[in-house]
Design a protein around this motif. Structure first.
Motif, PDB file in Angstrom:
ATOM      1  N   LEU A 121       0.848  -1.182   0.000  1.00 52.09           N
ATOM      2  CA  LEU A 121       0.000   0.000   0.000  1.00 52.09           C
ATOM      3  C   LEU A 121       0.886   1.236   0.000  1.00 52.09           C
ATOM      4  O   LEU A 121       1.897   1.297   0.695  1.00 52.09           O
ATOM      5  CB  LEU A 121      -0.910   0.022   1.232  1.00 52.09           C
ATOM      6  CG  LEU A 121      -1.934  -1.102   1.348  1.00 52.09           C
ATOM      7  CD1 LEU A 121      -2.596  -1.068   2.712  1.00 52.09           C
ATOM      8  CD2 LEU A 121      -2.975  -0.984   0.241  1.00 52.09           C
ATOM      9  N   ASP A 122       0.479   2.227  -0.767  1.00 53.04           N
ATOM     10  CA  ASP A 122       1.171   3.509  -0.846  1.00 53.04           C
ATOM     11  C   ASP A 122       0.440   4.455   0.113  1.00 53.04           C
ATOM     12  O   ASP A 122      -0.649   4.945  -0.194  1.00 53.04           O
ATOM     13  CB  ASP A 122       1.097   3.991  -2.299  1.00 53.04           C
ATOM     14  CG  ASP A 122       1.476   5.446  -2.475  1.00 53.04           C
ATOM     15  OD1 ASP A 122       2.145   5.989  -1.582  1.00 53.04           O
ATOM     16  OD2 ASP A 122       1.093   6.039  -3.497  1.00 53.04           O
ATOM     17  N   ILE A 123       1.005   4.689   1.298  1.00 55.99           N
ATOM     18  CA  ILE A 123       0.315   5.456   2.330  1.00 55.99           C
ATOM     19  C   ILE A 123       0.850   6.887   2.346  1.00 55.99           C
ATOM     20  O   ILE A 123       2.016   7.129   2.646  1.00 55.99           O
ATOM     21  CB  ILE A 123       0.479   4.810   3.716  1.00 55.99           C
ATOM     22  CG1 ILE A 123      -0.064   3.378   3.689  1.00 55.99           C
ATOM     23  CG2 ILE A 123      -0.227   5.635   4.787  1.00 55.99           C
ATOM     24  CD1 ILE A 123      -1.549   3.264   3.358  1.00 55.99           C
ATOM     25  N   HIS A 124      -0.030   7.827   2.024  1.00 57.81           N
ATOM     26  CA  HIS A 124       0.337   9.248   2.013  1.00 57.81           C
ATOM     27  C   HIS A 124      -0.630  10.041   2.889  1.00 57.81           C
ATOM     28  O   HIS A 124      -0.337  10.273   4.065  1.00 57.81           O
ATOM     29  CB  HIS A 124       0.395   9.779   0.575  1.00 57.81           C
ATOM     30  CG  HIS A 124      -0.679   9.269  -0.327  1.00 57.81           C
ATOM     31  ND1 HIS A 124      -1.907   9.894  -0.477  1.00 57.81           N
ATOM     32  CD2 HIS A 124      -0.717   8.177  -1.123  1.00 57.81           C
ATOM     33  CE1 HIS A 124      -2.647   9.225  -1.334  1.00 57.81           C
ATOM     34  NE2 HIS A 124      -1.966   8.165  -1.746  1.00 57.81           N
ATOM     35  N   SER A 125      -1.803  10.420   2.377  1.00 57.70           N
ATOM     36  CA  SER A 125      -2.746  11.174   3.208  1.00 57.70           C
ATOM     37  C   SER A 125      -3.211  10.368   4.409  1.00 57.70           C
ATOM     38  O   SER A 125      -3.563  10.934   5.453  1.00 57.70           O
ATOM     39  CB  SER A 125      -3.950  11.616   2.365  1.00 57.70           C
ATOM     40  OG  SER A 125      -4.626  10.496   1.816  1.00 57.70           O
ATOM     41  N   GLY A 126      -3.201   9.045   4.289  1.00 60.12           N
ATOM     42  CA  GLY A 126      -3.612   8.189   5.402  1.00 60.12           C
ATOM     43  C   GLY A 126      -2.711   8.289   6.613  1.00 60.12           C
ATOM     44  O   GLY A 126      -3.075   7.825   7.702  1.00 60.12           O
ATOM     45  N   GLN A 127      -1.539   8.917   6.461  1.00 60.72           N
ATOM     46  CA  GLN A 127      -0.675   9.103   7.623  1.00 60.72           C
ATOM     47  C   GLN A 127      -1.342   9.969   8.684  1.00 60.72           C
ATOM     48  O   GLN A 127      -1.041   9.837   9.876  1.00 60.72           O
ATOM     49  CB  GLN A 127       0.656   9.710   7.191  1.00 60.72           C
ATOM     50  CG  GLN A 127       1.521   8.769   6.366  1.00 60.72           C
ATOM     51  CD  GLN A 127       2.870   9.368   6.004  1.00 60.72           C
ATOM     52  OE1 GLN A 127       3.401  10.213   6.713  1.00 60.72           O
ATOM     53  NE2 GLN A 127       3.440   8.921   4.884  1.00 60.72           N
ATOM     54  N   LEU A 156     -15.835   2.863  -3.425  1.00 58.98           N
ATOM     55  CA  LEU A 156     -14.894   2.023  -4.160  1.00 58.98           C
ATOM     56  C   LEU A 156     -14.380   2.761  -5.385  1.00 58.98           C
ATOM     57  O   LEU A 156     -15.155   3.191  -6.237  1.00 58.98           O
ATOM     58  CB  LEU A 156     -15.583   0.718  -4.568  1.00 58.98           C
ATOM     59  CG  LEU A 156     -14.762  -0.276  -5.369  1.00 58.98           C
ATOM     60  CD1 LEU A 156     -13.582  -0.804  -4.554  1.00 58.98           C
ATOM     61  CD2 LEU A 156     -15.654  -1.439  -5.816  1.00 58.98           C
ATOM     62  N   MET A 157     -13.049   2.907  -5.479  1.00 62.36           N
ATOM     63  CA  MET A 157     -12.423   3.694  -6.537  1.00 62.36           C
ATOM     64  C   MET A 157     -11.491   2.817  -7.378  1.00 62.36           C
ATOM     65  O   MET A 157     -11.123   1.721  -6.963  1.00 62.36           O
ATOM     66  CB  MET A 157     -11.580   4.828  -5.921  1.00 62.36           C
ATOM     67  CG  MET A 157     -12.334   5.743  -5.002  1.00 62.36           C
ATOM     68  SD  MET A 157     -11.221   6.984  -4.261  1.00 62.36           S
ATOM     69  CE  MET A 157     -12.277   7.582  -2.922  1.00 62.36           C
ATOM     70  N   PRO A 158     -11.058   3.320  -8.546  1.00 58.97           N
ATOM     71  CA  PRO A 158     -10.019   2.611  -9.292  1.00 58.97           C
ATOM     72  C   PRO A 158      -8.764   2.465  -8.444  1.00 58.97           C
ATOM     73  O   PRO A 158      -8.474   3.324  -7.593  1.00 58.97           O
ATOM     74  CB  PRO A 158      -9.771   3.527 -10.502  1.00 58.97           C
ATOM     75  CG  PRO A 158     -11.031   4.314 -10.655  1.00 58.97           C
ATOM     76  CD  PRO A 158     -11.545   4.515  -9.267  1.00 58.97           C
ATOM     77  N   PRO A 159      -7.996   1.405  -8.649  1.00 61.08           N
ATOM     78  CA  PRO A 159      -6.833   1.127  -7.797  1.00 61.08           C
ATOM     79  C   PRO A 159      -5.609   1.952  -8.193  1.00 61.08           C
ATOM     80  O   PRO A 159      -4.634   1.436  -8.739  1.00 61.08           O
ATOM     81  CB  PRO A 159      -6.596  -0.367  -8.029  1.00 61.08           C
ATOM     82  CG  PRO A 159      -7.060  -0.595  -9.432  1.00 61.08           C
ATOM     83  CD  PRO A 159      -8.236   0.324  -9.630  1.00 61.08           C
ATOM     84  N   VAL A 160      -5.656   3.249  -7.892  1.00 55.99           N
ATOM     85  CA  VAL A 160      -4.560   4.142  -8.282  1.00 55.99           C
ATOM     86  C   VAL A 160      -3.952   4.842  -7.068  1.00 55.99           C
ATOM     87  O   VAL A 160      -3.347   5.913  -7.199  1.00 55.99           O
ATOM     88  CB  VAL A 160      -5.026   5.180  -9.325  1.00 55.99           C
ATOM     89  CG1 VAL A 160      -5.403   4.500 -10.624  1.00 55.99           C
ATOM     90  CG2 VAL A 160      -6.187   6.010  -8.792  1.00 55.99           C
ATOM     91  N   GLY A 161      -4.098   4.240  -5.869  1.00 56.80           N
ATOM     92  CA  GLY A 161      -3.383   4.757  -4.715  1.00 56.80           C
ATOM     93  C   GLY A 161      -4.186   5.546  -3.713  1.00 56.80           C
ATOM     94  O   GLY A 161      -3.615   6.138  -2.790  1.00 56.80           O
TER      95      GLY A 161
END
Length: 369
Positions: free
Chosen positions: A44-50, A295-300
């Motif tokens: 998983l690419d975690i950015h705003s979720g931090q 549910l969104m496209p799997p782009v991060g």
């Protein structure tokens, strides 16, 4: 208040953790029989979720398990032309680090009091303050939170919307222990993400923390019945690999060597999304988070938005401990605006990926001007 959370994914666990931090308890009901019942997928690419992990008091622990080198990227055309290579310096900030899904889930699970997650509870139905499970058990709730993913069954309590096919079908394969078994391919893929984009087809290889490289071969602008007509014999892994290579005519042998080196796990994955900007009339006793809601496209964006959903719902409940309906309305107003914007951005990126000149457009995206 009695809060029942359906689903022990990132969103549901983040909700339970931030509630716990604020002195409020919830119970997470998960259909899987145990925390180790199945693999949890790739990175998983975690950015705003931090932000959510900070609210959970887990940001430093997250940085300890995150892989900064997972931010590395290589972008190629099918003939092997390298368009872009970005290698992350060792001292680079962890703005968008990769983390194994299993490691993130373990971090969240281990942060909860024993008994918070109840395993082996498959949701069947709910109403009048009672949730019923498939084995006949039931429990009361003041607030029911659907954190049960793309195929959410709780969603039906709030909206008739259902996921629709995205026009993309993916085949997931992988190379275990690539450093030892295929050091040449390991060097080619690098430490992070390796993307090859052709006309209507892409190959994405991603190194996982356990040494496995997960590979997704994506077939864009394809319908729901594409797997039935693709000629890929999923019950025969060797023949499936051969057919996948046939579907990539003209691709450089160094790229298709990734397919030849894969093990026998060959998984078809049709991709679906919910309508962009989906909303529903607020109910005082039920709401949704994560893929169940948007549910969104799997782009991060998916996991990041799920983490934020869980944290912001918990903060709203902590701010209105005696008024669940007000907390739900406050959460949903913010969530609809935030995730609507994320969904529109994801749809735009998906449109770019599905274009015939995706590789060049991606290069312009990453190197504007």
């Amino acid at each position: 208040m009695t809060i029942a959370i359906i689903g022990a994914g990132p969103g549901g666990l983040a909700l339970a953790r931030v509630l716990h931090v604020h002195g409020l308890e919830a119970v997470v009901y998960e259909r899987e029989p145990s925390r180790d019942a199945r693999g949890q997928g790739g990175m998983l690419d975690i950015h705003s979720g931090q932000r959510a992990l900070r609210e959970a008091g887990l940001l430093e622990e997250f940085f300890a398990i995150a892989r900064g080198e997972g931010q590395d990227m290589r972008l190629l055309e099918p003939d092997g032309t390298l368009l872009l290579q970005e290698d992350t310096p060792d001292d680079a900030p962890l703005d968008r680090p990769e983390v194994d899904r299993a490691d993130l889930r373990a971090l969240l699970l281990d942060s909860l009091p024993e008994g918070t997650v109840r395993w082996g509870y498959a949701y069947r139905s709910a109403g009048d303050g009672v949730v019923h499970f498939a084995d006949g058990r039931s429990t009361r709730y003041d607030l029911l939170v659907g954190a049960d993913g793309a195929q959410s069954r709780v969603r039906a309590l709030l909206t008739d919307a259902r996921p629709e096919h995205l026009g993309q079908n993916s085949v997931e394969i992988g190379i275990p222990d690539i450093d030892r078994t295929h050091p040449d391919l390991s060097a080619m893929v690098g430490r992070g993400n390796y993307w090859v984009f052709g006309d209507g087809i892409s190959l994405a290889a991603q190194r996982n923390g356990d040494g496995r490289v997960r590979i997704g071969i994506n077939f864009f602008n394809t319908g729901e019945d594409w797997f039935a007509t693709s000629g890929i014999p999923f019950d025969d892994p060797a023949a499936a690999r051969a057919r996948l290579i046939e579907l990539l005519p003209g691709w450089h042998p160094r790229v298709t060597a990734l397919i030849e080196a894969c093990d026998d796990v060959v998984v078809p994955r049709p991709l679906t999304t919910l309508p962009v900007g989906l909303t529903w009339p607020s109910r005082p006793d039920v709401t949704l988070i994560g893929d169940a809601a948007h549910l969104m496209p799997p782009v991060g964006q998916g996991a990041n938005q799920a983490l934020l959903d869980g944290a912001f719902l918990a903060l709203a409940l902590a701010a209105h401990p005696d008024d669940i309906p007000a907390a739900v309305e406050e959460y949903e107003r913010e969530m609809f605006e935030r995730t609507g914007a994320a969904a529109r951005m994801s749809a735009d990126m998906q449109e770019l990926l599905m274009s015939p000149d995706a590789a060049r457009r991606l290069l312009e995206f990453f190197q504007p001007g």
